[in-house]
Design a protein around this motif. Structure first.
Motif, PDB file in Angstrom:
ATOM      1  N   THR A  23      24.864  -3.947 -18.824  1.00 38.54           N
ATOM      2  CA  THR A  23      24.707  -3.233 -20.091  1.00 38.54           C
ATOM      3  C   THR A  23      24.719  -4.258 -21.217  1.00 38.54           C
ATOM      4  O   THR A  23      25.140  -5.401 -21.033  1.00 38.54           O
ATOM      5  CB  THR A  23      25.848  -2.222 -20.352  1.00 38.54           C
ATOM      6  N   LYS A  40      16.936  -1.229 -20.989  1.00 38.40           N
ATOM      7  CA  LYS A  40      16.537  -2.309 -20.079  1.00 38.40           C
ATOM      8  C   LYS A  40      15.793  -3.430 -20.801  1.00 38.40           C
ATOM      9  O   LYS A  40      15.926  -4.602 -20.439  1.00 38.40           O
ATOM     10  CB  LYS A  40      15.707  -1.759 -18.910  1.00 38.40           C
ATOM     11  N   SER A  55      28.893  -2.455 -16.717  1.00 35.67           N
ATOM     12  CA  SER A  55      29.151  -1.048 -17.059  1.00 35.67           C
ATOM     13  C   SER A  55      30.514  -0.574 -16.566  1.00 35.67           C
ATOM     14  O   SER A  55      31.113   0.313 -17.161  1.00 35.67           O
ATOM     15  CB  SER A  55      28.046  -0.146 -16.507  1.00 35.67           C
ATOM     16  N   SER A  81      24.779  -0.209 -24.820  1.00 38.02           N
ATOM     17  CA  SER A  81      23.369   0.130 -24.668  1.00 38.02           C
ATOM     18  C   SER A  81      22.943  -0.121 -23.223  1.00 38.02           C
ATOM     19  O   SER A  81      23.271  -1.160 -22.641  1.00 38.02           O
ATOM     20  CB  SER A  81      22.507  -0.722 -25.603  1.00 38.02           C
ATOM     21  N   ASN A  82      22.220   0.832 -22.652  1.00 35.97           N
ATOM     22  CA  ASN A  82      21.647   0.686 -21.314  1.00 35.97           C
ATOM     23  C   ASN A  82      20.154   0.384 -21.378  1.00 35.97           C
ATOM     24  O   ASN A  82      19.479   0.415 -20.347  1.00 35.97           O
ATOM     25  CB  ASN A  82      21.874   1.969 -20.502  1.00 35.97           C
ATOM     26  N   ASN A 124      34.124  -2.023 -21.498  1.00 34.15           N
ATOM     27  CA  ASN A 124      33.137  -0.945 -21.668  1.00 34.15           C
ATOM     28  C   ASN A 124      33.836   0.420 -21.678  1.00 34.15           C
ATOM     29  O   ASN A 124      33.501   1.285 -22.484  1.00 34.15           O
ATOM     30  CB  ASN A 124      32.082  -0.991 -20.558  1.00 34.15           C
TER      31      ASN A 124
END
Length: 166
Positions: free
Chosen positions: A121, A97, A58, A94-95, A63
């Motif tokens: 990420t 999980k 991230s 996209s975060n 990023n």
């Protein structure tokens, strides 16, 4: 070299085949600046919609670049098999999980503390267009054709190239 432009599903199939075979890519962001910001990345997956997925930190420069401008360029190169593809498209961070966990492998432990690492990420790259060059023959046939071209001065068909409209 023969010219073969492909569209829609055929283009997606060719792109997926080449990207899956090559795996390592130079990922370029900040395309409006010179020099470009370019980092090597490892392709994690090409999904059924043709999106190409990566894992990324991230706090990485790319990023940061993607947050400012989603335009990106992927440059895949396999000189041993004479396969090359340049793909232009949009990158999105996209975060999620579950996505990160799905893409994660033990090799990623070199960069992250497991799939739950808060710095991990996923990047979803959606291709818009691509250009490829591909040798359709094995190396021995290609060397023979190169030798024939050198000896005779006549052009030899050394594979295919074209534009992919995805």
């Amino acid at each position: 070299m023969s010219k073969e432009n492909l569209y829609n599903k055929e283009a997606q199939k060719k792109l997926k085949e080449m990207v899956t075979d090559i795996k390592t890519v130079m990922f370029a962001t900040n395309l409006a600046s010179v020099p470009l910001s370019v980092v090597p990345m490892h392709t994690k997956e090409v999904d059924d919609s043709g999106n190409i997925w990566f894992l990324s930190a991230s706090n990485s420069d790319h990023n940061r670049d993607i947050k400012l401008n989603s335009n990106a360029q992927l440059l895949y190169s396999d000189p041993n098999d004479m396969k090359f593809i340049s793909i232009f498209g949009d990158a999105k961070i996209s975060n999620d999980k579950e996505t990160i966990k799905k893409l994660y492998s033990k090799m990623d432990n070199a960069w992250f503390d497991g799939p739950g690492d808060p710095n991990a990420t996923a990047i979803q790259f959606t291709p818009r267009e691509a250009v490829y060059w591909s040798n359709d023959d094995n190396k021995l046939v290609t060397l023979f054709k190169l030798g024939m071209a050198a000896l005779t001065g006549k052009d030899q068909d050394l594979g295919s190239s074209g534009k992919l409209e995805v």
